[in-house]
Scaffold this active site. Structure first.
Site, PDB file in Angstrom:
ATOM      1  CB  SER A 183      38.082  37.853  42.732  1.00 27.78           C
ATOM      2  OG  SER A 183      37.521  38.089  41.421  1.00 27.78           O
ATOM      3  CG  HIS A 211      41.507  37.143  45.256  1.00 24.63           C
ATOM      4  ND1 HIS A 211      40.577  38.101  46.249  1.00 24.63           N
ATOM      5  CD2 HIS A 211      41.326  37.746  44.026  1.00 24.63           C
ATOM      6  CE1 HIS A 211      40.039  38.817  45.718  1.00 24.63           C
ATOM      7  NE2 HIS A 211      40.489  38.736  44.326  1.00 24.63           N
ATOM      8  CE  LYS A 242      42.223  41.642  45.394  1.00 17.94           C
ATOM      9  NZ  LYS A 242      41.406  42.573  45.676  1.00 17.94           N
TER      10      LYS A 242
END
Ligand code: PMP
Length: 401
Positions: A183, A211, A242
């Site tokens: 990240s 992610h 996300k």
């Protein structure tokens, strides 16, 4: 009780002396996936994890609104004590199908998914081998498990191999934990090599695709799909906060007796379950992932445009062309001033300083969204370039790499 934070208070005061409080930003209004107003000014959001822009997808918003009207605002309790809603079970089945796994369970946040997965799977006799740059939730989960923790050098399969060999005669299970996309710098794990090491050592492998879900892989299943190593991944962890545009997390696996984790994982058992609106929007977001692969294409075109623009200016954004791009700064003062000037110019990015950053080096973290327009990307590139040049730190950063 708070007196022990004197140093933190001083550090915070130092940061605020240089401008706005970067850790206390309050937007007036969120206008879209890529724009907000702050202190009455429009800013481009270049510091979200909203990779596909689904927070404002009409079909996801409609699904959430419908669920609120039909089932109310919250579940008010844990699934073990108060029961599940049909949507929880349906989402788990959808997720398992999407990820091509036999089982999935959802948690109330991605953070809790890591706590619950690690503390549910590992105990004091087991060994967790963690990449040194692991997210705080992985470290906290390891602590909650009470397992024996070995850190290996970031993205270094050879170091992992050495450490697993060292543990070969130790009792207990060995679980290797890595992330798909990291990240802070946006770099990806060398998953093929890590999978080979895991096989050789007879260890288990967990990948946190927080992610990379919806971002990498032909179908958007993440880095393991992109690297063709899904059969080697025993446990997949991820988040809904996300690319899926909501909140929540999950664990998926083919493991036999998987459902026992529901009775062994405290971060699953002792917290309220996800509300109907979140369940509904996430379920719809999975449909969007499955039916709109062009969104991923748009994201990757934006990513390429952004990285190329910064590279042309001599700015290094990290090792991979991923939707997370970070600009390392030579020192904390420069990073804070850079962050403030960007905000004043209408670009919101994330400031990362201190222990959250690899090697403790300050950086500006940006993340790209499929919904960014080429104009927004170009405007961000030009602005970043101009401010970096005015701060004159290109050579310092490149020399340090
Ligand atoms: N894992 C990783 C790798 C993350 O980066 C994050 C959040 N930044 C989490 C887990 C936690 O997810 P959430 O914010 O959805 O709780």
């Amino acid at each position: 009780m708070l007196a022990k934070y004197r140093e933190l208070r001083n550090a915070r005061a130092g940061v605020m002396q240089l401008g706005q409080d970067p850790f206390g930003v309050v937007f007036d209004r969120i206008l879209s996936a890529t724009e907000a107003t702050l202190d009455g000014n429009r800013v481009v959001l270049l510091g979200t994890n909203n990779y596909l822009g689904l927070t404002f997808d009409q079909s996801c918003m409609d699904a959430a609104a419908r669920a609120v009207r039909e089932e109310g605002t919250g579940t008010t309790g844990s699934r073990i004590a108060n029961g599940s809603y049909g949507g929880h079970a349906a989402l788990e089945a959808r997720l398992a199908g999407f990820l091509k796994r036999r089982h999935a369970m959802v948690f109330s946040t991605g953070y809790q998914a890591n706590l619950g997965a690690l503390a549910g799977l590992a105990g004091p006799q087991d060994h967790l081998l963690l990449d040194a740059d692991s997210h705080a939730s992985i470290y906290d989960g390891a602590r909650m498990a009470g397992a024996q923790v070995t850190r290996f050098r970031h993205n270094d399969p050879e170091d992992l191999r050495r450490r697993l060999r060292h543990l070969a005669d130790q009792p207990g299970e060995k679980l290797v934990v890595v992330e798909g996309v990291y990240s802070m710098l946006g770099d990806v794990a060398p998953l093929r090599d890590i999978a080979a090491v895991k096989r050789e050592a007879g260890a288990w492998l967990m990948v946190d695709e927080a992610h990379s879900l919806g971002v990498l892989g032909e179908a958007g299943r993440g880095l393991a799909e992109a690297h063709g190593v899904e059969p080697d991944v025993d446990y997949v962890v991820g988040t809904f906060s996300k690319s899926l545009g909501a909140v929540g997390g999950f664990l998926a696996s083919d493991a036999e007796d998987f459902d026992l984790l529901r009775l062994a994982s405290r971060p699953y058992m002792f917290t309220a379950s996800l509300p109907p609106s979140v369940i509904a929007s996430v379920t719809q977001a999975i449909t969007v992932l499955e039916t709109q692969p062009l969104l991923r294409g748009r994201l990757h075109r934006n990513v390429a445009r952004f990285h190329a623009g910064l590279a042309a200016a001599g700015l290094s954004t990290g090792p991979s062309a991923s939707p997370v791009a970070s600009i390392r700064c030579p020192d904390q003062g420069t990073a804070i001033v850079f962050w403030n000037r960007l905000l004043a110019a209408g670009i919101y990015v994330n400031l990362a300083i201190g222990s959250a950053t690899p090697g403790g080096k300050p950086l500006l973290r940006t993340s790209i969204c499929a919904e960014h327009t080429p104009e927004q990307i170009d405007h961000a590139v030009v602005t970043i370039r101009e401010i970096a040049a005015s701060l004159g730190f290109f050579q310092t950063v490149d020399a340090a790499e």
